[in-house]
Design a protein around this motif. Structure first.
Motif, PDB file in Angstrom:
ATOM      1  N   THR A  81       0.870  -1.179   0.000  1.00 25.05           N
ATOM      2  CA  THR A  81       0.000   0.000   0.000  1.00 25.05           C
ATOM      3  C   THR A  81       0.909   1.232   0.000  1.00 25.05           C
ATOM      4  OG1 THR A  81      -0.203   0.048   2.424  1.00 25.05           O
ATOM      5  CG2 THR A  81      -1.865  -1.224   1.219  1.00 25.05           C
ATOM      6  N   THR A  87      -1.987  -0.617   6.054  1.00 24.97           N
ATOM      7  CA  THR A  87      -2.741  -1.707   6.662  1.00 24.97           C
ATOM      8  C   THR A  87      -2.206  -1.869   8.077  1.00 24.97           C
ATOM      9  OG1 THR A  87      -1.209  -3.328   5.703  1.00 24.97           O
ATOM     10  CG2 THR A  87      -3.240  -2.872   4.469  1.00 24.97           C
ATOM     11  N   HIS A 106      -3.050  -9.531  10.163  1.00 25.22           N
ATOM     12  CA  HIS A 106      -2.936  -8.451   9.177  1.00 25.22           C
ATOM     13  C   HIS A 106      -4.341  -8.101   8.710  1.00 25.22           C
ATOM     14  CE1 HIS A 106      -0.602  -6.971   5.341  1.00 25.22           C
ATOM     15  NE2 HIS A 106      -1.289  -6.001   5.935  1.00 25.22           N
ATOM     16  N   ARG A 107      -4.668  -6.819   8.763  1.00 26.77           N
ATOM     17  CA  ARG A 107      -6.012  -6.390   8.380  1.00 26.77           C
ATOM     18  C   ARG A 107      -5.967  -4.999   7.760  1.00 26.77           C
ATOM     19  NH1 ARG A 107      -7.431  -2.577  11.931  1.00 26.77           N
ATOM     20  NH2 ARG A 107      -6.496  -2.610  13.996  1.00 26.77           N
ATOM     21  N   ALA A 108      -7.073  -4.644   7.158  1.00 31.27           N
ATOM     22  CA  ALA A 108      -7.210  -3.306   6.585  1.00 31.27           C
ATOM     23  C   ALA A 108      -7.443  -2.286   7.684  1.00 31.27           C
ATOM     24  CB  ALA A 108      -8.380  -3.275   5.613  1.00 31.27           C
ATOM     25  N   SER A 112      -7.484   2.000   4.027  1.00 28.11           N
ATOM     26  CA  SER A 112      -6.915   1.041   3.060  1.00 28.11           C
ATOM     27  C   SER A 112      -7.906  -0.047   2.644  1.00 28.11           C
ATOM     28  CB  SER A 112      -5.644   0.398   3.633  1.00 28.11           C
ATOM     29  OG  SER A 112      -5.917  -0.305   4.833  1.00 28.11           O
ATOM     30  N   GLU A 113      -9.179   0.113   2.960  1.00 29.81           N
ATOM     31  CA  GLU A 113     -10.183  -0.905   2.642  1.00 29.81           C
ATOM     32  C   GLU A 113     -10.192  -1.285   1.167  1.00 29.81           C
ATOM     33  OE1 GLU A 113     -12.327  -2.830   4.271  1.00 29.81           O
ATOM     34  OE2 GLU A 113     -11.907  -2.070   6.274  1.00 29.81           O
ATOM     35  N   TRP A 116      -7.112  -3.207   0.256  1.00 32.61           N
ATOM     36  CA  TRP A 116      -7.152  -4.512   0.918  1.00 32.61           C
ATOM     37  C   TRP A 116      -7.950  -5.507   0.082  1.00 32.61           C
ATOM     38  CZ3 TRP A 116      -4.676  -6.823   4.798  1.00 32.61           C
ATOM     39  CH2 TRP A 116      -5.190  -8.016   5.276  1.00 32.61           C
ATOM     40  N   ALA A 120      -5.474  -8.551  -0.665  1.00 30.84           N
ATOM     41  CA  ALA A 120      -5.464  -9.534   0.426  1.00 30.84           C
ATOM     42  C   ALA A 120      -4.885 -10.887   0.002  1.00 30.84           C
ATOM     43  CB  ALA A 120      -6.857  -9.691   1.031  1.00 30.84           C
TER      44      ALA A 120
END
Length: 137
Positions: A81, A87, A106-108, A112-113, A116, A120
């Motif tokens: 990103t 993220t 690890h997630r948005a 950053s959705e 992601w 992903a």
């Protein structure tokens, strides 16, 4: 959210130190943003997560938000990103039998959705590679 883990044959103190202070030794050469296989990675308690190429150029890879040695590390993560759309990565180090379970979450983040959703699957494959390299260090 992506969650991946491995077990290292060392105590949490040593696992945390390996992950943070010796990251340049084990982080896969194929996963370095400078594309310089001799680059160095640095993960610092003061907040920086960055890479330096042999020519001296630097790339910010993220920002350390939480450094709770030897249990937890949390980052704004820019790989895949950018600094405006990070993220979230949290790494936990938990004693397990004779070793330490290292778990990456690890997630948005809200900003950053959209990225992601696109990336992903790449993040998931990358963490498999990165954790395999850590396990083999």
């Amino acid at each position: 959210m992506i969650q991946k883990s491995i077990v290292l044959r060392c105590v949490p103190d040593d696992a945390f130190q390996l992950f943070t202070e010796r990251i340049s030794e084990w982080w896969p050469k194929t996963h370095r943003l400078t594309k310089d296989s001799e680059s160095e990675l640095f993960l610092e308690q003061t907040g920086r997560f960055w890479e330096r190429a042999g020519d001296g150029s630097e790339i910010e890879l993220g920002r350390v938000l939480v450094w709770e040695a030897p249990n937890r590390l949390a980052l704004d993560f820019y790989m895949g990103t950018n600094a405006a759309q990070p993220t979230a990565v949290e790494v936990t180090f938990t004693a397990e039998n004779e070793g330490t379970r290292v778990t990456v979450h690890h997630r948005a983040r809200p900003e950053s959705e959209d990225l992601w959703k696109q990336r992903a699957p790449v993040f998931e494959r990358s963490w498999e590679t990165v954790l395999a390299a850590l396990a083999n260090s």
